[in-house]
Design a protein around this motif. Structure first.
Motif, PDB file in Angstrom:
ATOM      1  N   HIS A  20      -9.998   7.399  -8.788  1.00 34.55           N
ATOM      2  CA  HIS A  20      -9.667   5.979  -8.702  1.00 34.55           C
ATOM      3  C   HIS A  20      -9.851   5.468  -7.275  1.00 34.55           C
ATOM      4  O   HIS A  20     -10.230   4.313  -7.074  1.00 34.55           O
ATOM      5  CB  HIS A  20      -8.234   5.744  -9.181  1.00 34.55           C
ATOM      6  N   GLU A  69     -13.739   1.052  -7.915  1.00 36.34           N
ATOM      7  CA  GLU A  69     -13.060  -0.227  -7.791  1.00 36.34           C
ATOM      8  C   GLU A  69     -12.643  -0.697  -9.180  1.00 36.34           C
ATOM      9  O   GLU A  69     -13.351  -1.463  -9.823  1.00 36.34           O
ATOM     10  CB  GLU A  69     -13.970  -1.252  -7.137  1.00 36.34           C
ATOM     11  N   LEU A  85      -9.667  -2.667 -11.321  1.00 36.60           N
ATOM     12  CA  LEU A  85      -8.560  -3.582 -11.088  1.00 36.60           C
ATOM     13  C   LEU A  85      -7.263  -3.102 -11.713  1.00 36.60           C
ATOM     14  O   LEU A  85      -6.189  -3.436 -11.246  1.00 36.60           O
ATOM     15  CB  LEU A  85      -8.916  -4.969 -11.632  1.00 36.60           C
ATOM     16  N   PHE A  86      -7.382  -2.326 -12.778  1.00 42.61           N
ATOM     17  CA  PHE A  86      -6.175  -1.792 -13.394  1.00 42.61           C
ATOM     18  C   PHE A  86      -6.458  -0.429 -13.987  1.00 42.61           C
ATOM     19  O   PHE A  86      -7.594  -0.051 -14.229  1.00 42.61           O
ATOM     20  CB  PHE A  86      -5.598  -2.739 -14.456  1.00 42.61           C
ATOM     21  N   HIS A  93      -3.413  -0.087  -2.730  1.00 40.29           N
ATOM     22  CA  HIS A  93      -4.748  -0.525  -3.128  1.00 40.29           C
ATOM     23  C   HIS A  93      -4.757  -1.874  -3.840  1.00 40.29           C
ATOM     24  O   HIS A  93      -5.823  -2.393  -4.154  1.00 40.29           O
ATOM     25  CB  HIS A  93      -5.417   0.536  -4.011  1.00 40.29           C
ATOM     26  N   SER A 135      -4.003  -2.543  -6.838  1.00 40.60           N
ATOM     27  CA  SER A 135      -4.434  -2.475  -8.232  1.00 40.60           C
ATOM     28  C   SER A 135      -3.218  -2.478  -9.152  1.00 40.60           C
ATOM     29  O   SER A 135      -2.096  -2.230  -8.730  1.00 40.60           O
ATOM     30  CB  SER A 135      -5.277  -1.216  -8.465  1.00 40.60           C
ATOM     31  N   TRP A 188      -1.251  -0.983 -12.390  1.00 36.72           N
ATOM     32  CA  TRP A 188      -1.140   0.256 -13.157  1.00 36.72           C
ATOM     33  C   TRP A 188      -0.132   0.050 -14.274  1.00 36.72           C
ATOM     34  O   TRP A 188       0.907  -0.579 -14.088  1.00 36.72           O
ATOM     35  CB  TRP A 188      -0.672   1.397 -12.252  1.00 36.72           C
TER      36      TRP A 188
END
Length: 180
Positions: free
Chosen positions: A113, A117, A119-120, A149, A151, A153
């Motif tokens: 990860h 790149e 986003l989720f 980052h 992002s 999760w």
């Protein structure tokens, strides 16, 4: 006259051939340059993946590396447990306990990860077979990684998530236990 006409035609064909030959050589040089850059990038990506993987493993005092073979199209994880005095790496994840395997897999996912790149990311029961200490280390590592980052999760786990730290960017949603 016919001779001169044929000679001009041959000369034009030779010039056309020479131009095509020059273009072909330029293309071959470009392909060679791209291939060498590809090989260099592949080597650097292997190193970076191993470095990231090992960095995540160290949070639990473990070391390891990832072996990638582009020729054989294989990827293997090697993990060295701190309590292993024999200095042997576990080359097959089946040699690890369930919690160690889950943690190693999580570290591998984080390393991947980190190189992409996205986003989720959604993880379902990533902490299966982990003890409470490993689960806490894993959750802290993932949450810190996600916050660093930027992002998003999503974790799906049947385990208690009360130990996840509080932050304005963290939202915890816990469902009621099923009725039996």
């Amino acid at each position: 006259m016919l001779f001169e006409k044929k000679e001009r035609k041959i000369s034009r064909k030779q010039q056309t051939y020479k131009a095509f030959r020059e273009k072909l050589e330029a293309c071959e040089n470009a392909v060679h340059l791209r291939w060498s850059k590809f090989q260099r990038n592949a080597t650097l990506l292997k190193r970076q993946l191993t470095w990231q993987f090992n960095g995540h493993l160290k949070k639990k005092g473990i070391s390891g590396q990832i072996r990638v073979s582009y020729e054989e199209q294989t990827l293997s994880l090697e993990v060295k447990m701190p309590q292993d005095a024999s200095n042997n790496s576990v080359r097959d994840t089946r040699g690890l306990s369930g919690g160690e395997r889950s943690f190693s897999t999580l570290c591998f996912a984080l390393a991947l990860h980190e190189m992409t790149e996205a986003l989720f990311c959604a993880m379902d029961e990533f902490d299966v077979f982990m003890d409470a200490v490993s689960r806490k280390i894993s959750l802290d590592a993932i949450v810190d990684f996600a916050l660093a980052h930027g992002s998003q999760w999503i974790f799906i786990t049947p385990h208690d998530i009360s130990m996840v730290k509080h932050d304005e960017r963290i939202k915890k949603q816990q469902m009621a236990a099923p009725r039996g």
